[in-house]
Design a protein around this motif. Structure first.
Motif, PDB file in Angstrom:
ATOM      1  N   LYS A  30      20.645 -29.464  15.983  1.00 49.96           N
ATOM      2  CA  LYS A  30      20.288 -30.756  16.577  1.00 49.96           C
ATOM      3  C   LYS A  30      19.025 -31.362  15.972  1.00 49.96           C
ATOM      4  CE  LYS A  30      19.487 -33.066  20.999  1.00 49.96           C
ATOM      5  NZ  LYS A  30      19.475 -32.925  22.481  1.00 49.96           N
ATOM      6  N   LEU A  31      17.945 -30.535  15.885  1.00 51.79           N
ATOM      7  CA  LEU A  31      16.660 -31.074  15.431  1.00 51.79           C
ATOM      8  C   LEU A  31      16.434 -30.909  13.930  1.00 51.79           C
ATOM      9  CD1 LEU A  31      14.343 -29.844  18.350  1.00 51.79           C
ATOM     10  CD2 LEU A  31      15.524 -32.040  18.113  1.00 51.79           C
ATOM     11  N   GLY A  32      17.239 -30.111  13.278  1.00 50.73           N
ATOM     12  CA  GLY A  32      17.111 -29.940  11.835  1.00 50.73           C
ATOM     13  C   GLY A  32      15.838 -29.256  11.388  1.00 50.73           C
ATOM     14  N   LEU A  33      15.308 -28.320  12.213  1.00 55.77           N
ATOM     15  CA  LEU A  33      14.109 -27.587  11.812  1.00 55.77           C
ATOM     16  C   LEU A  33      14.439 -26.660  10.644  1.00 55.77           C
ATOM     17  CD1 LEU A  33      12.455 -26.593  15.229  1.00 55.77           C
ATOM     18  CD2 LEU A  33      12.327 -28.743  13.962  1.00 55.77           C
ATOM     19  N   PRO A  34      13.477 -26.365   9.811  1.00 58.29           N
ATOM     20  CA  PRO A  34      13.754 -25.511   8.650  1.00 58.29           C
ATOM     21  C   PRO A  34      14.102 -24.078   9.073  1.00 58.29           C
ATOM     22  CG  PRO A  34      11.402 -25.918   8.861  1.00 58.29           C
ATOM     23  CD  PRO A  34      12.067 -26.835   9.833  1.00 58.29           C
ATOM     24  N   ILE A  35      15.026 -23.467   8.345  1.00 57.16           N
ATOM     25  CA  ILE A  35      15.422 -22.073   8.611  1.00 57.16           C
ATOM     26  C   ILE A  35      14.423 -21.156   7.908  1.00 57.16           C
ATOM     27  CG2 ILE A  35      17.205 -20.330   8.256  1.00 57.16           C
ATOM     28  CD1 ILE A  35      19.265 -22.623   8.386  1.00 57.16           C
ATOM     29  N   VAL A  36      13.704 -20.357   8.681  1.00 58.90           N
ATOM     30  CA  VAL A  36      12.684 -19.476   8.125  1.00 58.90           C
ATOM     31  C   VAL A  36      13.301 -18.190   7.586  1.00 58.90           C
ATOM     32  CG1 VAL A  36      10.572 -18.180   8.642  1.00 58.90           C
ATOM     33  CG2 VAL A  36      10.941 -20.434   9.680  1.00 58.90           C
ATOM     34  N   LYS A  37      14.200 -17.595   8.356  1.00 60.50           N
ATOM     35  CA  LYS A  37      14.915 -16.401   7.907  1.00 60.50           C
ATOM     36  C   LYS A  37      16.195 -16.273   8.697  1.00 60.50           C
ATOM     37  CE  LYS A  37      12.727 -12.966  10.972  1.00 60.50           C
ATOM     38  NZ  LYS A  37      11.980 -11.684  11.035  1.00 60.50           N
ATOM     39  N   LYS A  38      17.062 -15.345   8.276  1.00 59.46           N
ATOM     40  CA  LYS A  38      18.351 -15.176   8.926  1.00 59.46           C
ATOM     41  C   LYS A  38      18.490 -13.771   9.520  1.00 59.46           C
ATOM     42  CE  LYS A  38      20.867 -18.610   6.182  1.00 59.46           C
ATOM     43  NZ  LYS A  38      22.090 -18.882   5.376  1.00 59.46           N
ATOM     44  N   THR A  39      19.381 -13.661  10.486  1.00 58.00           N
ATOM     45  CA  THR A  39      19.699 -12.366  11.083  1.00 58.00           C
ATOM     46  C   THR A  39      20.604 -11.594  10.125  1.00 58.00           C
ATOM     47  OG1 THR A  39      21.701 -13.162  12.177  1.00 58.00           O
ATOM     48  CG2 THR A  39      19.619 -13.448  13.367  1.00 58.00           C
ATOM     49  N   PRO A  40      20.835 -10.282  10.369  1.00 60.97           N
ATOM     50  CA  PRO A  40      21.731  -9.516   9.498  1.00 60.97           C
ATOM     51  C   PRO A  40      23.130 -10.109   9.389  1.00 60.97           C
ATOM     52  CG  PRO A  40      20.443  -8.036  10.861  1.00 60.97           C
ATOM     53  CD  PRO A  40      20.152  -9.423  11.349  1.00 60.97           C
ATOM     54  N   SER A  41      23.572 -10.850  10.433  1.00 59.66           N
ATOM     55  CA  SER A  41      24.905 -11.454  10.388  1.00 59.66           C
ATOM     56  C   SER A  41      24.920 -12.773   9.641  1.00 59.66           C
ATOM     57  CB  SER A  41      25.425 -11.666  11.812  1.00 59.66           C
ATOM     58  OG  SER A  41      24.615 -12.616  12.502  1.00 59.66           O
ATOM     59  N   GLY A  42      23.732 -13.263   9.229  1.00 58.36           N
ATOM     60  CA  GLY A  42      23.674 -14.503   8.469  1.00 58.36           C
ATOM     61  C   GLY A  42      23.305 -15.727   9.273  1.00 58.36           C
ATOM     62  N   ALA A  43      23.121 -15.572  10.592  1.00 54.39           N
ATOM     63  CA  ALA A  43      22.755 -16.714  11.426  1.00 54.39           C
ATOM     64  C   ALA A  43      21.248 -16.966  11.330  1.00 54.39           C
ATOM     65  CB  ALA A  43      23.152 -16.434  12.874  1.00 54.39           C
ATOM     66  N   PRO A  44      20.805 -18.211  11.505  1.00 51.82           N
ATOM     67  CA  PRO A  44      19.364 -18.492  11.507  1.00 51.82           C
ATOM     68  C   PRO A  44      18.669 -17.731  12.629  1.00 51.82           C
ATOM     69  CG  PRO A  44      20.628 -20.526  11.310  1.00 51.82           C
ATOM     70  CD  PRO A  44      21.608 -19.453  11.655  1.00 51.82           C
ATOM     71  N   SER A  45      17.556 -17.090  12.320  1.00 49.81           N
ATOM     72  CA  SER A  45      16.826 -16.288  13.301  1.00 49.81           C
ATOM     73  C   SER A  45      15.897 -17.159  14.139  1.00 49.81           C
ATOM     74  CB  SER A  45      16.010 -15.214  12.585  1.00 49.81           C
ATOM     75  OG  SER A  45      15.171 -14.531  13.491  1.00 49.81           O
ATOM     76  N   THR A  46      15.710 -16.756  15.396  1.00 50.12           N
ATOM     77  CA  THR A  46      14.725 -17.412  16.276  1.00 50.12           C
ATOM     78  C   THR A  46      13.810 -16.365  16.899  1.00 50.12           C
ATOM     79  OG1 THR A  46      16.248 -17.357  18.160  1.00 50.12           O
ATOM     80  CG2 THR A  46      16.262 -19.351  16.806  1.00 50.12           C
ATOM     81  N   ASP A  47      13.521 -15.292  16.151  1.00 48.11           N
ATOM     82  CA  ASP A  47      12.676 -14.245  16.719  1.00 48.11           C
ATOM     83  C   ASP A  47      11.218 -14.695  16.790  1.00 48.11           C
ATOM     84  OD1 ASP A  47      11.614 -14.039  14.157  1.00 48.11           O
ATOM     85  OD2 ASP A  47      12.610 -12.146  13.683  1.00 48.11           O
ATOM     86  N   GLU A  48      10.365 -13.800  17.277  1.00 46.65           N
ATOM     87  CA  GLU A  48       8.959 -14.138  17.513  1.00 46.65           C
ATOM     88  C   GLU A  48       8.263 -14.631  16.239  1.00 46.65           C
ATOM     89  OE1 GLU A  48       5.982 -13.620  20.844  1.00 46.65           O
ATOM     90  OE2 GLU A  48       8.146 -13.599  20.704  1.00 46.65           O
ATOM     91  N   GLU A  49       8.534 -13.957  15.143  1.00 49.22           N
ATOM     92  CA  GLU A  49       7.905 -14.332  13.874  1.00 49.22           C
ATOM     93  C   GLU A  49       8.306 -15.745  13.464  1.00 49.22           C
ATOM     94  OE1 GLU A  49       7.798 -12.805   9.195  1.00 49.22           O
ATOM     95  OE2 GLU A  49       8.995 -11.737  10.698  1.00 49.22           O
ATOM     96  N   VAL A  50       9.582 -16.092  13.638  1.00 47.24           N
ATOM     97  CA  VAL A  50      10.065 -17.425  13.281  1.00 47.24           C
ATOM     98  C   VAL A  50       9.423 -18.476  14.183  1.00 47.24           C
ATOM     99  CG1 VAL A  50      12.106 -18.919  13.267  1.00 47.24           C
ATOM    100  CG2 VAL A  50      12.236 -16.602  12.306  1.00 47.24           C
ATOM    101  N   LEU A  51       9.376 -18.199  15.495  1.00 45.97           N
ATOM    102  CA  LEU A  51       8.765 -19.148  16.427  1.00 45.97           C
ATOM    103  C   LEU A  51       7.305 -19.408  16.070  1.00 45.97           C
ATOM    104  CD1 LEU A  51      10.244 -17.987  19.857  1.00 45.97           C
ATOM    105  CD2 LEU A  51      10.785 -20.083  18.627  1.00 45.97           C
ATOM    106  N   GLU A  52       6.573 -18.328  15.719  1.00 42.19           N
ATOM    107  CA  GLU A  52       5.162 -18.506  15.370  1.00 42.19           C
ATOM    108  C   GLU A  52       5.004 -19.366  14.124  1.00 42.19           C
ATOM    109  OE1 GLU A  52       3.665 -14.560  15.044  1.00 42.19           O
ATOM    110  OE2 GLU A  52       3.500 -14.252  17.214  1.00 42.19           O
ATOM    111  N   LYS A  53       5.882 -19.178  13.153  1.00 38.21           N
ATOM    112  CA  LYS A  53       5.813 -19.978  11.929  1.00 38.21           C
ATOM    113  C   LYS A  53       6.141 -21.436  12.218  1.00 38.21           C
ATOM    114  CE  LYS A  53       5.565 -20.677   7.463  1.00 38.21           C
ATOM    115  NZ  LYS A  53       4.240 -20.648   6.784  1.00 38.21           N
ATOM    116  N   LEU A  54       7.207 -21.677  12.972  1.00 40.95           N
ATOM    117  CA  LEU A  54       7.607 -23.050  13.275  1.00 40.95           C
ATOM    118  C   LEU A  54       6.604 -23.740  14.195  1.00 40.95           C
ATOM    119  CD1 LEU A  54      11.453 -22.554  13.805  1.00 40.95           C
ATOM    120  CD2 LEU A  54      10.318 -23.606  11.839  1.00 40.95           C
ATOM    121  N   ALA A  55       5.943 -22.953  15.051  1.00 41.95           N
ATOM    122  CA  ALA A  55       4.979 -23.527  15.992  1.00 41.95           C
ATOM    123  C   ALA A  55       3.776 -24.146  15.279  1.00 41.95           C
ATOM    124  CB  ALA A  55       4.518 -22.466  16.982  1.00 41.95           C
TER     125      ALA A  55
END
Length: 946
Positions: free
Chosen positions: A611-636
């Motif tokens: 929806k918002l088109g935020l940049p993908i920082v990294k992906k999960t092992p299955s290939g989906a965009p990750s939203t873990d703590e590290e990603v949130l801190e980077k995007l924040a």
């Protein structure tokens, strides 16, 4: 004899040799000489093979090992087993002698290049099965379950597990014919074979039972709903390769390795080559085995000691038992007993005491004993509330007694009255001159204290012995007994059940409880007899062990004291946090333009990236965009919505973990919270606090710091907080011997300002606040092995600039660079590093072929001596302070230990004494090359004391 009643015994030799090695890792040709050739795996292998041959009748027998070099699976998938650590050098040197001695013991030995031991086992098993020959495979490897049929059974002797047709289905939920399909779906983390992401055993079993096979499931993959269905469909291209990797071959060409196939006569079990065995045993220092061959008159039952008793488990589930003796010449170090446990059980004397006559007899025994193992059985793992159900004692190997006290079930026998038993035992328990031993004695101290008994004379704790010798391994009694004695005992869940159906120990049948508790005391005594001589032989390890024993007693005092909690303050904070959390949720919904669950990674991912088109920082092992703590801190750093979600998560955790829970955990009568400090957890020696965790309160935020306001002093007292100043940097200066860094501490300079002056080439009085901040990040970052990339990320600068700062730092502090380089090499060569005081910090991944794991181990090698030395120092401090508080009969109480900080409850009349003496005592516990500095603050609560 027809083939119908013949048996082929196949041994997974590679599994056996690792088990043997870990059972006796320190056994050498010349005991105590670390440069002497290792022999523990050889000795363990001999005894396990002899024991297996005695217990399993077989006409044919083969011991199969993995051959050197790659296999067809490596060609199929280069990442296969990529994360496995290299074989330890001490084990590698024993592989060829193990092959040799197994042959001399009468076994056919196979190691076939290009395939794994499992494939050779599979080929031989299926060949025999087709001929109607019964096959028994001895291995702990679950992968071999796929071979099981009406003729083939797998036994895991170390864990008393039998995998036949019914056993496989009971254990895994699917029959053996579906085991390859099951393994393909769940993957194999040990061999680095991926499965379907997010598919665990339950889902795999459900699918296979519903669809009948993996092929049928794949054909109908479009029907599977949800995320797991998506993951399955995304894995369809991988699954054939995964199945090929996990399928055991059954058609290996063995003609060059076994003559006469399919007649099988070349693998008929043979006799021992006695003369050659004696030469072999003599070469490797196994004098006891030489004497065993020479002395046909000595029965196996007598090798445990002159009276026929030995340190063996009663349990009939173990296949091997390992003991140690202090009698000169009786053993050449720990050895496996050869007597079947079912036979040896008759040599053990486990008494149940239900009469005063028997009680008096055992009281006399423990009064006269040089060392007594004590174990309590209780109603709860919460030591502050636990009630005693029974007690056991062991004074000599194979002899123990259980006193049931409060077993309460229909038709329970009459027991001696608990209070009177404890009253009669109290003088012995509180006698410091009567040496006692336990497993996790701090727990038992609390249990006895609940009944007004302050136990004195605990001189040994097997949990701490293990922790000092092998901090990186499990320290529970069951693990210790299996690892060091080769013994497996009765499982607690076998007695009490598990889950909602679990009963309390007071409902356990007394006869079973006695067997269980006596076994615990007996095993504790036996484990001590193996571990203590190893500690006693090393001055450094003995110092660390004595430190841990004293710390156990001090921590018992701290836990018993507890800390007073202000419940109204916590309630107010919870209310305020609740309002703020709701506001953050509303803000997040507004920023997203829709309602969503702030705890759902899937919904967050859809909003962020679709929806918002935020940049993908990294992906999960299955290939989906990750939203873990590290990603949130980077995007924040650039976007408001991730910042709101992060803040929401932090405050929700703070509320749920602390402001809502602390008051509930307090003793309702005293208002005090009593945490539990776990000693034997972190390999660095640091303590772990739990129930509640007082060490992880997030003090970097204002809301987290406010939680400490609820830790208060009672009327007439104040809270004092004393901690070491820049302790790890001081330890770095001491260990590295760097002249410039040491000078900064000797001159009482601001070390971060001094570092900034060195790195930026300015006078100390010209250092800006920004330069000091950079220097602080560099100082602490390099202690943790931070790379130029990590430093750049922390400082918000490019990697090239960060690398230049690091280079400049090392130019100004060359001793630090020498320390880091030397420590990496030392860790690689010996597998561990040490603290200043000699604590061993093991690094199992230091020579791993997996780059990230090896890199993490190298960073740990640099930091662990500093963290570990800091842990040693705070333990030395709290022990010294407690000793002085006791000797001077002070009213001051130590109530918490948090990392490098000691927290006290101080009567107002003792404030000035504490202000002067506590920092002095803490600074004086060790003489380092730089001065130690401890600082102290006071206040009505913990937060104000900072």
């Amino acid at each position: 004899m027809s083939s119908d009643n013949k048996t082929l015994l196949l041994v997974d030799g590679s599994s056996y040799l690792y088990r043997a090695f870990h059972a006796m890792p320190d056994l050498r040709v010349s005991p105590g000489d670390p440069d002497s050739p290792a022999t523990g795996a050889i000795r363990g292998m001999i005894n396990m093979m002899q024991k297996l041959r005695k217990d399993v009748r077989a006409d044919y027998a083969v011991c199969v090992f993995d051959a050197k070099g790659p296999t067809f699976r490596d060609a199929l998938y280069p990442e296969y087993k990529a994360q496995r650590s290299a074989m330890p050098d001490d084990l590698r040197s024993q592989v060829e002698p193990i092959h040799e001695v197994v042959r001399l013991l009468g076994w056919k030995v196979l190691a076939v290049p290009g395939v794994e031991a499992d494939d050779v086992i599979g080929t031989l098993a299926c060949m025999a099965s087709r001929q109607g020959i019964a096959v028994i495979i001895s291995s702990g490897d679950k992968d071999l379950s796929q071979l099981v049929d009406e003729h083939i059974t797998v036994i895991d002797t170390m864990n008393d597990r039998r995998r036949d047709l019914a056993g496989v289905e009971a254990e895994f939920g699917v029959p053996p014919r579906l085991m390859v399909d099951y393994q393909t779906l769940v993957g194999d983390a040990v061999d680095n074979v991926p499965g379907v992401p997010k598919v665990g055993p339950k889902t795999a079993v459900k699918w296979l039972l519903e669809y009948g096979s993996l092929d049928a499931l794949v054909a109908r993959a479009s029907e599977i709903k949800g995320v797991v269905g998506d993951n399955l469909r995304q894995s369809l291209d991988w699954l054939p390769k995964g199945r090929a990797l996990l399928t055991i071959k059954k058609d290996c060409d063995l003609m060059d390795y076994i003559d006469g196939l399919p007649a099988m006569e070349s693998i008929a079990i043979g006799g021992q080559q006695t003369d050659a065995l004696k030469v072999f045993y003599d070469k490797y220092g196994f004098k006891g085995l030489v004497r065993q061959i020479d002395s046909e008159s000595t029965s196996p039952e007598m090798i445990g000691g002159p009276d026929g008793r030995h340190a063996a488990a009663r349990s009939t589930t173990s296949t091997t038992a390992l003991v140690s003796s202090n009698e000169p010449g009786l053993f050449d170090g720990p050895v496996f007993l050869q007597t079947p446990l079912a036979d040896r059980a008759t040599n053990l004397q486990y008494d149940t005491i239900v009469t005063w006559q028997d009680f008096d007899k055992w009281l006399a025994k423990i009064e006269a004993a040089e060392l007594v193992a004590v174990d309590t059985e209780t109603t709860s793992l919460d030591e502050m509330r636990a009630q005693i159900v029974g007690l056991s004692f062991s004074v000599t190997p194979g002899e123990a007694a259980y006193i049931p006290l409060t077993h309460d079930y229909p038709d329970a026998p009459v027991q001696l009255p608990r209070d009177e038993v404890l009253a009669r035992l109290k003088p012995w328990l509180e006698n410091r001159s009567k040496p006692k031993l336990g497993q996790h004695v701090k727990y038992d101290r609390h249990v006895f204290a609940n009944f007004g008994i302050e136990v004195q004379g605990y001189v040994h704790d097997t949990m701490l012995e293990s922790y000092v010798l092998e901090a990186h391994k499990p320290h529970g009694l069951a693990s210790l007994a299996e690892r060091h004695l080769g013994r497996s005992g009765i499982n607690y869940e076998d007695l009490c059940g598990k889950g909602v159906n679990q009963i309390k120990f007071n409902q356990v049948d007394i006869a079973k409880a006695a067997e269980y508790s006596c076994e615990d005391s007996d095993q504790t005594l036996d484990v001590h007899r193996v571990l203590w001589p190893q500690i006693e032989a090393s001055e450094k390890l003995r110092f660390i062990y004595e430190l841990e024993i004293k710390s156990s007693e001090t921590l018992y005092r701290i836990e018993r004291n507890g800390v007073l909690i202000d419940a109204p303050t916590l309630a107010k904070q919870s209310g305020e946090l609740g309002v703020r959390i709701l506001q953050l949720e509303a803000d997040a919904h507004e920023l997203a333009g829709q309602l969503f669950n702030l705890g759902s990674p899937k919904q967050i991912g859809e909003i962020f990236f679709a929806k918002l088109g935020l940049p993908i920082v990294k992906k999960t092992p299955s290939g989906a965009p990750s939203t873990d703590e590290e990603v949130l801190e980077k995007l924040a750093e650039d976007y408001p919505l991730p910042a709101k979600i992060l803040e929401h998560r932090g405050l929700s955790k703070l509320k749920g973990t602390y402001t809502d829970k602390l008051a509930q955990l307090a003793n309702p009568k005293t208002g005090r919270v009593h945490t539990h400090y776990a000693q034997a957890v972190a390999i660095t020696g640091r303590l772990s606090s739990n129930d509640p965790n007082l060490q992880n309160i997030p003090v970097k935020t204002a809301e987290g710091r406010r939680v400490r306001e609820a830790f208060v002093a009672p009327p007439g007292c104040v809270i004092a907080s004393a901690d070491y100043s820049q302790i790890e940097l001081r330890i770095m200066a001491h260990i590295s011997g760097d002249t410039t860094l040491s000078l900064a501490f000797h001159d009482r300079m601001d070390v971060h300002r001094a570092t900034a002056a060195e790195v930026f080439g300015v006078a100390t009085d010209q250092v800006s606040s920004e330069q000091r901040r950079y220097a602080k990040v560099i100082n602490f970052g390099l202690i943790y092995g931070m790379s130029s990339f990590g430093l750049a990320r922390n400082l918000g600068i490019d990697t090239k600039a960060a690398a230049a700062y690091i280079d400049k730092y090392f130019q100004r502090y060359p001793g630090v660079k020498r320390y880091m380089d030397a420590t990496r090499q030392l860790a690689k060569s010996q597998g561990y590093v040490e603290t200043v005081f000699g604590r061993r910090l093991y690094l199992p991944e230091i020579n791993s072929p997996n780059g990230p794991r090896r890199g993490a181990a190298e960073r740990a090698a640099i930091n662990a001596p500093m963290q570990g030395t800091a842990a040693d120092l705070i333990k030395l401090s709290m022990n010294k302070v407690q000793q002085v508080l006791d000797s001077e009969h002070r009213g001051t109480k130590m109530i918490m230990q948090v990392h490098d900080e000691l927290v006290f409850e101080v009567p107002e009349a003792e404030v000035e004494w504490v202000r002067t003496e506590i920092p002095r005592l803490m600074a004086g516990v060790a003489d380092l090359k730089v001065p130690l500095l401890a600082e102290i603050g006071f206040g009505p609560n913990w937060e104000k004391a900072h």
